[in-house]
Design a protein around this motif. Structure first.
Motif: not given
Ligand SMILES: [Zn+2]
Length: 273
Positions: A160, A163-164, A166-167, A202
């Protein structure tokens, strides 16, 4: 979306208002250092002279800019016994080490440093021509003594968090790497249990396609391929050990590269996912 707890800087500030709080003193040092670092960034650059060449007489500040952003994520294991031990370690000046985030066994994530500041987590390192990984990366420590698997809660929180990041910073898939990748022979973290394949599935780091039936062409230059991926090939044997630990869960550390490893490298180099 998984719920995980992040100790944000604002939260730390509230907690530090209580006089008995364990990290009250180090939080004060953090704030003081942050203010000192930001101060020279606030004014228009002074006219200056470089090697006797006058640049300009009056200050001229452009109006088009923002903050530099991290472009890599480096993953570590703490090699310590608990998150408390690591938090204590990272809040003492004498240790001279830190990370941006710490992921505990119960899935709790602590943020210790603003992403825009330079953490001291990589040390002497090299990746694809970069020699100052601390300046370009976010460091994530995972609570693990070095000889045990990572917990399910840790991994779901880590995914999680990645993901944050990377974005938010548009970090390329290939730039999620381990401490041992950038310091082979000196560092072995994260350990052989770390699920790099799950991360790649992922979108964080690459993995290799099936090696069944693959024939590596004669003349395939393994050291060239490892260098192209990013490794520092000054000591090839150390890179072989790091590569096998990561991609073949082999921690024999014999500095050899056998045909199975060559096949994996060939697939990773020519046919990654
Ligand atoms: Zn490390």
């Amino acid at each position: 979306m998984r719920i995980y707890s992040v100790i944000l800087l604002a939260g730390v500030t509230v907690l530090s208002a209580c006089s008995g709080y364990k990290y009250h003193q180090s939080n004060r040092v953090y704030t003081k250092q942050a203010k000192e670092l930001v101060k020279p960034l606030k004014s228009v650059p002074d006219p200056y002279v470089v090697q006797g060449i006058s640049i300009q007489e009056e200050p001229v500040g452009t109006v088009n800019f923002d903050l530099r952003k991290p472009n890599y994520v480096i993953i570590h294991h703490t090699a310590q016994g608990s998150c408390t031990e690591t938090l204590d370690f990272f809040t003492k000046k004498a240790t001279k080490v830190s990370s941006h985030y710490l992921v505990c066994k119960d899935g709790t994530v602590s943020q210790l440093l603003n992403d825009y500041f330079r953490s001291w987590h990589a040390g002497v390192s090299y990746w694809g021509g970069l020699t100052d990984l601390n300046s370009a990366s976010i460091g994530i420590e995972i609570d693990n003594n070095g000889f045990e698997p990572f917990t399910v809660l840790q991994m779901s929180s880590l995914l999680e968090l990645l993901k944050n990041l990377k974005q938010k910073y548009n970090i390329p898939t290939a730039n999620f790497i381990g401490h041992s990748d950038i310091a082979p022979g000196r560092k072995v973290d994260p350990n052989v249990w770390f699920p790099w394949k799950d991360l790649a599935m992922n979108g964080f780091g690459h993995w290799y396609s099936d090696t069944t039936g693959v024939t590596v062409p004669e003349g395939f230059d393994t050291n060239m391929a490892l260098r192209a991926i990013g490794y520092d090939m000054k000591n090839p044997g150390s890179v072989y050990d790091t590569f096998k630990r990561k991609y073949l869960q082999d921690s024999s550390n014999n500095k050899q590269f056998d045909s199975a490893a060559i096949k994996v490298l060939y697939q990773l180099y020519t046919n990654p996912f």
